[in-house]
Design an enzyme around this catalytic site. Structure first.
Site, PDB file in Angstrom:
ATOM      1  N   ASP A 137       3.695  -2.970   8.131  1.00 41.89           N
ATOM      2  CA  ASP A 137       3.180  -2.676   9.477  1.00 41.89           C
ATOM      3  C   ASP A 137       2.919  -3.959  10.258  1.00 41.89           C
ATOM      4  O   ASP A 137       2.394  -4.934   9.722  1.00 41.89           O
ATOM      5  CB  ASP A 137       1.898  -1.861   9.377  1.00 41.89           C
ATOM      6  N   ASP A 154       7.844   8.513   6.750  1.00 44.11           N
ATOM      7  CA  ASP A 154       7.089   7.449   6.095  1.00 44.11           C
ATOM      8  C   ASP A 154       7.306   7.478   4.575  1.00 44.11           C
ATOM      9  O   ASP A 154       7.928   8.402   4.036  1.00 44.11           O
ATOM     10  CB  ASP A 154       5.604   7.663   6.446  1.00 44.11           C
TER      11      ASP A 154
END
Ligand code: GLA
Length: 513
Positions: A210, A155
């Site tokens: 996202d 991430d």
């Protein structure tokens, strides 16, 4: 003198470039088709990510037929699964994962699945509940290798001042140094435009933010991610994929029609298929969508081409440009609007001659019609799709899907001295044709030999361990095998499994927690 200096600098630059592979997948042969699996984030967020959940999902992957359809990578996302000790080393969170992260990997590997873990390129993960890699790249990647991860998502939270290309290249180097083949999933949400440079670093990269907040599937965000990802089609190919994020199929918020359309778009974009729903309670319709072999065959096509929009009017779109391994092509008609659409797909629009006589297979109704000349008329309900495969032949073969009974063998020789032990790994393809024999790479340790035999669609890897000359202790090997797709003759993703040998010790206790 000046010339000599210039030559030296140029040689130095060329030398540095040589060290980074053109394609990361050339090094390890991994992810030559888009990775498929399951990650908890979309449905669960951090709660309740723990060993029990992951193990129940593993069991559900098997019992629902998802494993046989090709979903193989599974594990915690930002699941609070490790922390950094005062010695700087990562250690498993034994409260949430009592068997430790090595034990969880064993559970997954024993069932013929592959182990996915998660970390972050910055100082901490997004919620700050877990440490990031920054400044610890080598030792953290060594820990991931010790836990036997096969896939790592990295991430991009808490990375202030870091450059994505540099940070991710450093992580790639740490992975290669750790010596374990790992699928590297970059997750900078498109920051730093990874489609421009990340093919030499990892195997897939997020192109968007996202797709939803945990537990809240959103059709609107899915459409936004589709639009952003579609444009990048030229960057995708075998071993290097655009990733518009995990699947939202089976979550609350999408209708059955939207579920089918969403899945079709991801297959058409050759996107990674990481399911994100609760596999323990799926409706029959969700299972049918997620395991549609014909749609998955488009996604997993060995040519690895990402389709794109070739025609649109209002909210009706024709997607094409996705040639498939048998000479057929995939075509998607998508109606993003709220009234029914009537379209004519003309052969020249999708690159075929007007006079061509072509068969059309509908991958959701599983019916073939034709041969048609000139084109076909398609009627599509609001938000629905027609996912088609169009071909000169009406054979429509499916590419291989590899399914193994286990990715881990563990041998125990009670005492040193001459002993011979054997164990097998069974691998089958659930595609339509038989595979040539898998070829095991040379370079196995002297104590291990592997032979492969074939019975139709199934192949048996027979592993023979000879302990003569070995001292008490633990030994480990990674077996790598290669194959080619039988119709296209293109290389398939390498197949790896672990072999442990314990001479003289007690079986079962791992140091890797
Ligand atoms: C980011 C990623 C998500 C998920 C969360 C975890 O937002 O993009 O996919 O991994 O972090 O916090």
């Amino acid at each position: 003198m000046l010339l000599a200096t210039i030559f030296f600098i140029l040689a130095g630059v060329a030398g540095a470039q040589d060290q980074s592979p053109k394609l990361r997948a050339n090094v390890d042969g991994l992810a030559l088709t888009p990775p498929m699996g399951w990650y908890p984030w979309n449905e669960f967020g951090q709660e309740p990510q723990n060993e029990k959940l992951i193990e129940e999902i593993v069991d559900a992957l098997i019992s629902t037929g998802m494993k046989d359809a090709g979903y193989v990578y599974v594990g915690p996302d930002e699941g609070i699964c490790f922390s950094r000790g005062s010695d700087g080393k990562l250690k498993s969170n034994l409260e949430r994962y009592p068997s430790g992260l090595h034990g969880l990997g064993d559970y997954i590997h024993q069932r013929g699945l592959k182990y996915a873990l998660y970390t972050d390129a910055g100082t901490n993960t997004c919620s700050t509940a877990m440490p990031g890699l920054k400044g610890h790249e080598l030792e953290d990647m060594a820990a991931f290798a010790r836990w036997r991860a096969d896939y790592v998502k990295v991430d991009w939270c808490n990375t202030k001042g870091q450059d994505p290309a540099q940070a991710y290249a450093k992580i790639r180097d740490a992975q290669l140094a750790a010596g374990r083949p790992i699928v590297f999933s970059l997750c900078s949400w498109g920051e730093g435009k990874p489609w421009k440079w990340a093919a030499s670093v990892g195997h897939l990269w997020r192109t968007t933010g996202d797709i939803c907040a945990p537990g809240k599937a959103s059709w609107e965000t899915a459409m936004k991610n589709t639009a952003a990802n579609e444009k990048l089609y030229a960057a995708a190919g075998p071993g290097h994929w655009n990733d518009p994020d995990m699947l939202i199929n089976g979550m609350d918020g999408l209708s059955a029609v939207q579920n089918r359309s969403f899945f079709s778009l991801w297959c058409m974009m050759a996107a990674p298929l990481m399911a994100g729903n609760d596999l323990r309670k799926m409706t029959a319709s969700t299972i049918e969508t997620l395991t549609n072999r014909e749609a998955i065959g488009i996604d997993q096509d060995p040519l690895g081409i990402q389709g794109h929009i070739v025609w649109n009017e209002g909210q009706a779109e024709i997607w094409a440009g996705k040639k498939l391994f048998d000479g057929s092509q995939a075509v998607l008609v998508f109606n993003a609007g709220s009234t029914p659409a009537e379209l004519h797909v003309a052969w020249p629009d999708i690159g075929d001659a007007e006079s061509a006589a072509l068969y059309v297979r509908n991958l959701w109704t599983h019916r073939t019609t034709g041969p048609h000349r000139g084109g076909i008329a398609v009627r599509v309900a609001p938000n629905d799709v027609a996912l088609l495969r169009i071909s000169k032949s009406n054979a429509f073969p499916l590419p291989p899907v590899i399914v193994a009974d286990s990715y881990w063998l563990s041998f125990h020789a009670p005492h040193p001295g001459k002993q011979k032990l054997t164990g097998t790994i069974m691998v089958k393809t659930t595609g339509s044709s038989e595979l040539p024999l898998w070829k095991v790479r040379l370079g196995l340790p002297a104590w291990l030999s592997v032979s492969v035999s074939k019975h139709g669609k199934q192949q048996t890897f027979t592993n023979t361990v000879r302990t003569a000359g070995l001292a008490n202790g633990r030994y480990h090997a990674i077996v790598r095998a290669g194959n080619v797709e039988p119709l296209s003759h293109l290389p398939m993703s390498a197949l790896y499994y672990d072999v442990d040998l314990d001479v003289g010790g007690t079986e079962g206790d791992h140091n890797g927690k």
